[in-house]
Design a protein around this motif. Structure first.
Motif, short mmCIF file in Angstrom:
data_model
loop_
_atom_site.label_atom_id
_atom_site.label_comp_id
_atom_site.label_asym_id
_atom_site.label_seq_id
_atom_site.Cartn_x
_atom_site.Cartn_y
_atom_site.Cartn_z
N GLU A 219 62.53 -46.24 31.78
CA GLU A 219 62.92 -45.66 33.07
C GLU A 219 62.30 -46.44 34.23
O GLU A 219 62.96 -46.69 35.24
CB GLU A 219 62.49 -44.19 33.14
N PHE A 220 61.05 -46.81 34.08
CA PHE A 220 60.38 -47.56 35.15
C PHE A 220 61.04 -48.92 35.34
O PHE A 220 61.20 -49.40 36.47
CB PHE A 220 58.90 -47.73 34.82
N LEU A 234 50.88 -54.41 34.53
CA LEU A 234 50.84 -53.67 35.79
C LEU A 234 49.55 -52.86 35.92
O LEU A 234 49.13 -52.18 34.99
CB LEU A 234 52.05 -52.74 35.87
N THR A 235 48.92 -52.96 37.09
CA THR A 235 47.72 -52.18 37.40
C THR A 235 47.94 -51.44 38.73
O THR A 235 48.88 -51.73 39.48
CB THR A 235 46.48 -53.08 37.53
N ASP A 236 47.05 -50.51 39.03
CA ASP A 236 47.17 -49.75 40.28
C ASP A 236 47.09 -50.65 41.51
O ASP A 236 47.66 -50.32 42.56
CB ASP A 236 46.06 -48.69 40.35
N ALA A 237 46.40 -51.78 41.39
CA ALA A 237 46.27 -52.69 42.53
C ALA A 237 47.62 -53.29 42.92
O ALA A 237 47.78 -53.77 44.05
CB ALA A 237 45.28 -53.81 42.18
N MET A 238 48.58 -53.26 42.02
CA MET A 238 49.90 -53.83 42.31
C MET A 238 50.87 -52.78 42.85
O MET A 238 52.02 -53.10 43.13
CB MET A 238 50.49 -54.47 41.04
N ILE A 239 50.40 -51.54 43.00
CA ILE A 239 51.25 -50.46 43.50
C ILE A 239 50.93 -50.20 44.96
O ILE A 239 49.81 -49.84 45.32
CB ILE A 239 51.02 -49.16 42.70
N ASP A 240 51.90 -50.40 45.84
CA ASP A 240 51.73 -50.13 47.26
C ASP A 240 52.44 -48.81 47.57
O ASP A 240 53.64 -48.77 47.82
CB ASP A 240 52.34 -51.27 48.09
N LEU A 271 54.41 -42.64 37.46
CA LEU A 271 53.03 -43.04 37.70
C LEU A 271 52.12 -41.82 37.84
O LEU A 271 51.00 -41.80 37.32
CB LEU A 271 52.94 -43.90 38.96
N ASN A 272 52.61 -40.79 38.53
CA ASN A 272 51.81 -39.58 38.72
C ASN A 272 51.61 -38.84 37.39
O ASN A 272 50.53 -38.30 37.14
CB ASN A 272 52.48 -38.66 39.73
N GLU A 273 52.64 -38.85 36.54
CA GLU A 273 52.52 -38.22 35.22
C GLU A 273 51.44 -38.91 34.39
O GLU A 273 50.60 -38.25 33.77
CB GLU A 273 53.86 -38.29 34.48
N ILE A 274 51.46 -40.23 34.39
CA ILE A 274 50.47 -41.00 33.63
C ILE A 274 49.07 -40.75 34.18
O ILE A 274 48.10 -40.58 33.44
CB ILE A 274 50.81 -42.50 33.66
N ASN A 288 41.02 -52.34 31.03
CA ASN A 288 41.54 -53.40 31.90
C ASN A 288 42.31 -52.85 33.09
O ASN A 288 42.86 -53.62 33.87
CB ASN A 288 42.45 -54.34 31.10
N GLY A 289 42.38 -51.53 33.21
CA GLY A 289 43.09 -50.92 34.33
C GLY A 289 44.59 -50.93 34.19
O GLY A 289 45.30 -50.69 35.18
N LEU A 290 45.11 -51.18 33.00
CA LEU A 290 46.56 -51.22 32.79
C LEU A 290 47.15 -49.83 32.94
O LEU A 290 46.56 -48.83 32.52
CB LEU A 290 46.89 -51.77 31.40
N ILE A 291 48.34 -49.75 33.54
CA ILE A 291 48.99 -48.46 33.74
C ILE A 291 49.68 -48.01 32.46
O ILE A 291 49.51 -46.88 32.00
CB ILE A 291 50.00 -48.55 34.89
N PHE A 292 50.47 -48.89 31.86
CA PHE A 292 51.22 -48.53 30.66
C PHE A 292 50.45 -48.97 29.42
O PHE A 292 50.25 -50.16 29.19
CB PHE A 292 52.61 -49.18 30.68
#
Length: 430
Positions: A219-220, A234-240, A271-274, A288-292
């Motif tokens: 979905e993402f 993907l990490t949180d630093a890449m999310i604006d 992202l909020n669910e995760i 490593n701060g990975l989102i997925f």
């Protein structure tokens, strides 16, 4: 030509020189005396970190008493090293060693390029030899588990191999080796379209059989057009969140082209669910701060995705596809929604219109819909016009149990492509 040559550290030197255009370039070199007592100097590329890594390899070879003069003897005899010998060195070069497709390239070199060009010096690879290689490969059949099948080798496959050979020659020239410069014009043929877009029905079927982690990735990917490799890093630093975009650090992993993908409502919801699951402990946060990630915090691998997709194809009974086809799906959706081409290219990280067009999978009905000749495929010249149902979300009525074709929102009336709910409207209205 102006130049400088200085010692950086033990066995490592830096050469800087001014080109004819006035720009300055840097190349690092390894200089040491080998186990035979001979002084050696090897180019290590222009990146200091990579140069230090290459130097360690050379020093280890010297400790093992490997013969550094072997390649020089070949160059002295032929004017250049052979393709087989360069095929051994090529995977370790700057800009090559960390490529996502490196293992695939190694396979092409070992199975196809080396058997044909192996004994040929790099200075003697000609256009005629390229054509002979193409003719030979086109007369072969593909290999399946090491055995020849009945399926002929595709022209696109051979083009990939020729394209790799061209890259190998360019890297060899960059590193200071003598190479030929044959013309590759009209020899590298690309398919007009790569991959396909999944239909709305197919997406629903595979989502129903996907494991939760893959459903979120799919979905993402459909919402953002991010490729597999960029999703997995993907990490949180890449999310604006302020400007609602996803910006992969350093550009796309594959091409380094700048990309700013839309952070749609559904993508933000994922992202909020995760985030909630990580805070509750249901999913272990990645070091490593990975989102997925997997539930235990370990990275998701490409082989996991490939295996899960193949399983979904069998269980859902849909036409075969690859996870990468979600990029085709996203771009096709955007085209149907009328997203500007320049914006779509920026959001997908494509640098050329030609590549962008290869990902579009528009159908005949899309043409008719664009000109207002079809309303969800249920109207023609002989049939009565069917009025689309309008769901009013401006008055807090909640979700409509049946997904309508046209939505009335605070932004005005929005037509949904293929009758699906636009991600802009995927939210709970209280």
């Amino acid at each position: 030509m102006s130049q400088t040559f200085e010692r950086i550290e033990k066995h490592l030197y830096k050469r800087q020189y001014q080109t004819t255009s006035g720009d300055w370039s840097t190349i690092f070199y390894a200089r040491f005396t080998d186990f035979k007592g001979k002084r050696r100097m090897f180019p290590l590329g222009s990146d200091l970190k990579t140069a230090r890594g290459e130097l360690k390899v050379l020093e280890a070879q010297n400790i093992r008493r490997e013969d550094f003069g072997k390649d020089k003897l070949i160059e002295k005899r032929t004017g250049a090293m052979t393709l087989a010998e360069w095929g051994e060195k090529y995977p370790h070069q700057q800009g090559v060693k960390y490529k996502r497709s490196l293992n695939e390239e190694k396979g092409m070199i070992r199975l196809h390029l080396t058997p044909f060009f192996g004994s040929t010096p790099l200075t003697q690879i000609t256009r005629e030899s390229l054509i002979r290689y193409i003719d030979k490969r086109m007369g072969e059949t593909t290999l399946r588990q090491g055995k020849a099948s009945k399926k002929s080798v595709a022209r696109g496959t051979v083009s990939n191999e020729i394209s790799l050979l061209r890259r190998m020659l360019r890297v060899a020239a960059r590193e200071g080796y003598q190479v030929s410069t044959p013309s590759f014009e009209d020899l590298i043929m690309r398919v007009k379209k790569g991959g396909r877009a999944l239909t709305v029905e197919e997406r629903a079927k595979v989502l129903a059989v996907y494991p939760k982690w893959l459903a979120r990735l799919a979905e993402f990917a459909t919402e953002t057009c991010l490729s597999e490799g960029d999703l997995l890093r993907l990490t949180d630093a890449m999310i604006d969140r302020k400007f609602r975009v996803v910006v992969p650090e350093g550009g796309r992993m594959k091409t380094e082209t700048e990309q700013a993908s839309p952070l749609t409502d559904r993508a933000l919801e994922i992202l909020n669910e995760i985030g909630r699951e990580k805070r509750s402990g249901a999913v272990v946060a990645s070091v490593n701060g990975l989102i997925f990630t997997r539930d235990d915090g370990r990275p998701i691998t490409r082989s996991m995705i490939s295996d899960a997709v193949q399983k979904a194809v069998r269980e859902a009974g849909v036409k075969k596809y690859r996870f990468h086809d979600y990029r085709n799906t996203a771009l096709t959706d955007w085209a149907r929604q009328g997203v500007n081409v320049d914006i779509a290219m920026k959001a997908s990280g494509h640098s050329s219109v030609q590549m962008h067009k290869r990902y579009l999978d528009l159908q005949r009905k899309d043409i008719a819909k664009a000109f207002g000749l079809l309303q969800d495929g249920n109207m023609n010249k002989e049939e009565r016009k069917v009025e689309p149902e309008v769901a009013d979300f401006t008055k807090g009525e909640g979700r409509c149990p049946v997904v309508p074709l046209v939505f009335k929102t605070s932004l005005g009336v929005v037509r949904s492509p293929e009758g699906s709910t636009p991600s802009l409207l995927r939210q709970d209205f209280l």
